[in-house]
Design an enzyme around this catalytic site. Structure first.
Site, short mmCIF file in Angstrom:
data_model
loop_
_atom_site.label_atom_id
_atom_site.label_comp_id
_atom_site.label_asym_id
_atom_site.label_seq_id
_atom_site.Cartn_x
_atom_site.Cartn_y
_atom_site.Cartn_z
N GLU A 197 7.36 30.23 -44.17
CA GLU A 197 6.75 29.66 -42.97
C GLU A 197 5.22 29.55 -43.03
OE1 GLU A 197 10.26 30.88 -39.84
OE2 GLU A 197 8.41 32.02 -39.76
N GLU A 316 16.56 28.25 -42.08
CA GLU A 316 16.66 29.31 -41.06
C GLU A 316 17.08 28.66 -39.76
OE1 GLU A 316 13.54 32.14 -40.29
OE2 GLU A 316 12.90 32.22 -42.39
#
Length: 400
Positions: A197, A316
């Site tokens: 991320e 995710e």
């Protein structure tokens, strides 16, 4: 009738290409918008595998989790190949100095995944402070007397770039003590992830992130010619296609990433998205959060097909059982929706070919819970959904 025949021929050609790729050495690769692997890339996140495997007393948790994956028909597990600094079992103690027990833990994870014919995505560093991340790299640079304005200097500092490259090289050239195979030569590894991320809020133009991705993805490829590379992006749109920015959730304005331009880099093999509507749209109704996820997936599937011409992985996705009075039944419905969207893409020849939910925990890991955890032994309805979706990859009967 002509359309159906054309589709059959395309399917036959794709199957032959997959078989040829597997026969050539077993490494997962891409061709256009398709992964050249003989399965849908369904699975889960279990970032803690190396950590637990570093202590032989805890390896049963790792084995039980990988056995669960195998029984359910999951093929892909995403986990960390990093733990930087700090006092809680670091892999990299200081720049270039490593904890052999942790490396042996990662060796164990790879070796056991290989026995079960599972693939692994291995992340190389965290954007966030847990497990060290970019914050630790910046602190290491400061400790050596270098001025660092903020944690975002991780991406542009020659010092932190050197630290990170050193870590990449150390991991890729590591020889597994259980298999005798260097990581860069191990087909069990599906892909390398540059960062979990990544965000650069100090440069909203996206140029800092783009320069870093170009440099680091090329560096990985210079050492490892066999494996795929992905960035680890959440999927936020940036300045390359301004009209798309309206699709970003309001709480994530200013990430300094660009789903389109970052993933267009030639040394990036496939794109990823994450989604946490419970957090990104906190305060919204459950229906609004589900509607967001449907739009989020639809837009990225379309863009991966038309703008990127690369595969897309939902690396995710999660549904909190702690917020909005959510229940396991609501999580199950959400998982069905996500899997249904992925399967529709697969069936229609689209680029999205898999989803990894966040996160699997083993029994006895209560201190690791975050509201998104799935303990498979205690979640029979969720496990049944996962098994059913994974079974579509080979037409087999679900394990549950």
């Amino acid at each position: 009738m002509v359309i159906n025949t054309a589709r059959r021929l395309l399917l036959i050609a794709s199957c032959l290409a997959v078989l040829a790729a597997l026969a050539a050495g077993g490494f997962a690769t891409v061709r256009g918008t398709r992964f050249m692997v003989a399965f849908y890339s369904h699975g889960f996140n279990a970032h803690w595998l190396m950590y637990m495997a570093s202590n032989p007393a805890n390896r049963s948790k790792v084995l039980d989790t990988l056995d669960q994956a195998s029984r359910l028909g999951a093929k892909l597990v995403r986990t960390w190949a990093f733990s930087d600094g700090g006092s809680s079992r670091p892999l990299q103690i200081t720049p270039g100095v490593y904890n052999e027990a942790m490396f042996m833990g990662l060796d164990f994870v790879i070796a056991e995944a290989k026995k079960r014919r599972l693939y692994l995505i291995l992340g190389m560093v965290n954007n966030w402070a847990p497990f060290g991340g970019k914050k630790q790299y910046v602190q290491w640079a400061r400790d050596k007397g270098h001025y660092m304005g903020s944690d975002d200097d991780f991406f542009s500092s020659d010092v932190t770039q050197s630290f990170y490259k050193s870590h990449i090289k150390r991991v890729l050239t590591r020889v597994n003590i259980f298999t005798g195979v260097a990581y860069k030569d191990e087909p069990t590894i599906f892909a390398w992830e540059l960062m979990n991320e990544p965000r650069v809020p100090s440069d909203l133009s996206g140029k800092t992130m783009e320069a870093w991705v170009k440099m680091m993805s090329a560096y990985v490829k210079s050492i490892d010619h066999s494996h795929m590379v992905e960035i680890g992006l959440e999927g936020f749109y940036g300045e390359s296609v301004p009209a798309r920015k309206r699709l970003n959730p309001g709480s994530t304005v200013g990430t300094g990433t660009d789903f389109i331009s970052n993933n267009r880099i030639p040394t990036v093999d496939f794109a990823t998205i994450h989604s946490y509507p419970n957090e990104w749209m906190s305060g919204s109704s459950n229906a609004a959060q589900v509607a967001f996820m449907m739009r989020w997936m639809a837009s990225h599937i379309k863009d991966a097909a038309t703008m990127l011409r690369k595969p897309l992985l939902v690396s995710e996705f999660a549904w909190s059982t702690r917020s909005n009075n959510n229940t396991v039944a609501m999580r199950d419905r959400y998982f069905r929706m996500v899997y249904g969207t992925i399967f529709a893409s697969v069936r229609g020849g689209g680029p999205c070919a898999g989803g990894l939910f966040w996160q699997v925990l083993a029994p006895g890991m209560e201190s690791w819970t975050d509201g998104y955890e799935v303990v498979l032994e205690r979640s029979p309805t969720t496990a049944a959904i996962i098994s059913k979706e994974c079974a579509k990859s080979d037409g087999s009967t679900p394990a549950i």
